[in-house]
Design an enzyme around this catalytic site. Structure first.
Site, short mmCIF file in Angstrom:
data_model
loop_
_atom_site.label_atom_id
_atom_site.label_comp_id
_atom_site.label_asym_id
_atom_site.label_seq_id
_atom_site.Cartn_x
_atom_site.Cartn_y
_atom_site.Cartn_z
N SER A 191 -9.32 -5.88 78.37
CA SER A 191 -9.92 -6.49 79.57
C SER A 191 -11.19 -5.72 79.93
CB SER A 191 -8.89 -6.50 80.71
OG SER A 191 -9.31 -7.33 81.75
N ASP A 217 -6.16 -17.55 78.65
CA ASP A 217 -6.46 -16.39 79.50
C ASP A 217 -7.18 -16.82 80.77
OD1 ASP A 217 -7.30 -13.92 80.59
OD2 ASP A 217 -7.37 -13.03 78.60
N HIS A 276 -3.84 -13.77 79.42
CA HIS A 276 -4.32 -12.39 79.57
C HIS A 276 -3.25 -11.35 79.28
CE1 HIS A 276 -7.61 -9.84 80.86
NE2 HIS A 276 -6.79 -9.15 81.63
#
Length: 692
Positions: free
Chosen positions: A544, A629, A664
């Protein structure tokens, strides 16, 4: 000669079509050849992602058996038939259980006594049948103990459907509330529930609704709407059960409202109106709200209190003063004492302070580096607090601590099965690297004592460095597979996190963001200089915003890494932050800057990994993402890899793997998640010539 994919039959990597898109702002023109990859429903996009997956499987095919063996090795350390330490709330003991061979938990309870008959609240395994992805969150039983609310996500975009279950009959209520955060707050009438809905495009939680059990969702009442696009909103119930609380938060400001939980149709009262750079949170006790805040330049936060009914900041009185060397992270309130979670010199501290002033002390922790945090403590009238403790070498323990006689009872220690684990076989240490501006950056390391530490030692350096988030020095049974094959694992506690207090965060965001990348590079160079490893055996990993970190670092200093793993990486910073329809964008202008302002645009452009891809040699790279995501859109890493393929001048591996079913957080099942770790570890092992 060690065997990698280079000695396998070559397969030509995929080439994404170049369709130039011109983007102009502030008199600057950027051309994005791969902007079209954001068209999720375009068959050509899906074809490209599938082609990259096929390429990944071809290149790594020779590691498939190793990945399978590694998965079984990791799985064998996990106690499959496991359960949590029971905690008591409102007359019931609550327990989370896992059963052998099953991916998901069972949530159960027992009335009053632990030897009472067990009731299954939710068996997630049954609910998850037929779903590639299934996440349950926010399980919340009302005061009557008769109805449970919970949120369900079957897509992995963190858009939860709230459902209700009658715990007496086992039947689900017919109403389903879609597109929420999954969390609920029950009023004391046992039928009214408050929840937050999300904007369907940006996924920002922007509305608080009130629902009455058994009524149509279309009849739900809008209670509060957060119109400032930089803010997110949420609702919860105070630990005292007296108030329903609505919170609004942005990076630099918060605001709270409260309502008597006995009067769900009443009006919410504001605690203190939002102010830029004023952050606060509240907890109720007796006649006061206790306020954790940075008011009056309290950078590391202090504790204040305000009488209920007179809650604006002019009524706030100091309870715990601000300290330059100690970050006050959180508080927990009990009838006879207060628990403070503090951080000093990077380490957690748990402090007990009696309300009557008779005692004030810290729990003793002795390891050089560790992680400790206050656990689930829903009971208010008790002299026992529950906390968790672990370190890089010590499995997690759940401990009950008696605040009166200072005795402790270990309720559970994480079991590492297989018969081979002994924490005495591992070393952990903390070293300090001098950054280029003179600041000292902590690096936590762990390794098997049998590992010879020199320039030939493979080392995986992990980093994050954003949002004030701290990467804890936690134990991982999965990581043993890395350590037992001769790797050192290290965490760089770089600026952008709050490891050394709030100033450590402030010095790694906005116009000081470059410090985050420089700290990581300087930490890596320190490890090389002190012969923990060398550039031929050093690897970097981040996910991330940590993917942004490693992406920026390999543009700035690629020669010191042999390989990187970038998971769901945030790499197209400028384009993403210019698009306010993308989830997270508007709420993060105070983290990264607003590129609609020229100065911010230029600074962000200077480090954005996608915009700074160069024609030079890059390390070996494994990039992973999820099609669904919601935090970092799949097309950011896809575009990045396409541009890297076009520009890089080396023959090193560049692999993109897209999970076409998840988002995610990756896989939802506890065993499926292990397969993602084996994929990453085998990438590293292959580069080191380790094949078993």
């Amino acid at each position: 000669m060690k065997e990698t994919n280079m000695s396998k039959k070559e397969m030509i990597p995929p080439t994404a079509e170049r369709i130039p898109k011109k983007m102009e702002i502030h008199g600057d023109v950027r051309v994005d050849d791969y902007y079209w990859l954001n068209e999720r429903e375009n068959p050509k996009v899906i074809d490209y992602l599938n082609a990259e997956n096929d390429y990944y499987h071809h290149v790594t095919g020779h590691t498939k058996k190793f990945q399978e063996d590694l998965f079984e090795e990791m799985k064998s350390r996990i106690k499959e038939d496991d359960e949590s330490v029971p905690y008591k709330k409102n007359g019931y003991y609550y327990i989370t259980k896992y059963e052998t061979g099953k991916q998901y938990p069972l949530y159960t309870r027992k009335k009053e006594r632990l030897d009472a008959q067990e009731e299954i609240i939710v068996d997630v395994n049954n609910l998850a049948e037929g779903h590639e992805y299934y996440a349950l969150t926010g399980l919340n039983v009302n005061q009557s103990n008769k109805v449970a609310a919970f949120g369900v996500d079957t897509v992995s975009r963190r858009q939860y459907d709230i459902q209700f279950k009658n715990l007496e009959t086992g039947a689900l209520y017919p109403e389903i509330i879609k597109n929420t955060t999954g969390s609920t707050a029950w009023a004391n009438d046992n039928k009214t529930v408050f929840y937050a809905r999300k904007d369907p495009m940006t996924l920002r939680s922007d509305k608080i609704y009130k629902h009455v059990l058994g009524t149509e969702v279309s009849e739900d009442v809008l209670i509060f709407e957060e119109n400032d696009e930089a803010f997110w909103t949420f609702a919860y119930k105070s630990k005292s059960k007296r108030f329903i609380i609505i919170g609004s938060y942005s990076t630099l400001s918060t605001e709270y409202r409260y309502l008597d939980a006995n009067d769900p149709n009443g009006e919410f009262m504001i605690v203190h109106p939002r102010e830029k750079n004023l952050e606060y949170s509240i907890a109720h006790y007796g006649a006061h709200f206790y306020v954790l805040t940075n008011r009056d330049h309290a950078l590391n936060f202090k504790l204040m209190k305000a009488p209920i009914g007179k809650t604006s900041k002019e009524y706030w009185e100091e309870v715990i003063p601000h300290r330059e060397d100690t970050l006050l992270e959180d508080i927990s309130i009990f009838k006879n004492f207060l628990v403070l979670e503090e951080r000093h010199n990077g380490l957690n501290k748990i402090r007990i302070r009696k309300w009557d002033g008779s005692d004030d002390y810290h729990l003793p922790f002795e390891e050089e580096t560790y992680s400790a945090s206050v656990y689930n403590n829903p009971e208010f009238d008790t002299n026992v607090i529950r906390y968790s403790y672990n370190s890089l070498t010590t499995p997690n323990s759940v401990i009950d601590f008696n605040v009166d006689d200072r005795s402790k009872e270990v309720k559970k220690e994480q079991e590492v099965l297989g018969g081979n684990f002994d924490k005495e076989n591992y070393n952990s240490e903390r070293v300090w690297a001098k950054a280029r501006d003179g600041k000292q950056v902590a690096i936590s390391l762990v390794y098997n004592k049998k590992t010879v530490i020199d320039e030939n030692t493979p080392l995986l350096l992990y980093g994050y460095g954003s949002y004030g988030s701290i990467v804890s020095d936690r134990f991982s049974s999965v990581r043993l597979s890395l350590l037992d094959r001769g790797f050192v694992y290290a965490i760089a506690h770089i600026r952008g996190g709050e490891y050394l207090g709030r100033s450590w965060y402030d010095d790694g965001k906005m116009f000081t963001k470059m410090n985050t990348f420089y700290d990581f590079i300087d930490a890596a160079k320190h490890l090389i200089a002190h012969k923990y490893t060398s550039a031929k055996h050093l690897y970097a990993e981040g996910g991330s915003a940590g993917g942004l970190l490693v992406g920026a670092v390999i543009n700035l200093c690629p020669e010191i890494f042999n390989g990187i793993i970038a998971a769901v990486p945030f790499v197209d910073v400028v384009t993403t932050m210019l698009d306010e329809s993308i989830p997270l964008t508007t709420g993060e202008f105070d983290e990264w800057g607003n590129p609609k302002q020229k100065e911010s645009y230029q600074y962000m452009l200077s480090y954005s990994p996608y915009d700074n891809v160069k024609q030079h040699d890059y390390p070996h790279m494994l990039v992973t993402t999820g099609l669904h995501d919601s935090q970092v859109q799949y097309f950011e890493p896809a575009k990045w890899v396409a541009k890297l393929r076009l520009n890089k001048t080396d023959k090193n591996q560049l692999l993109l793997y897209t999970n076409m079913e998840t988002g995610h957080g990756g896989a939802s099942g506890r065993f499926d998640a292990l397969k993602e770790v084996t994929r990453d570890y085998c990438f590293l092992f292959d580069l080191e010539g380790i094949s078993e």
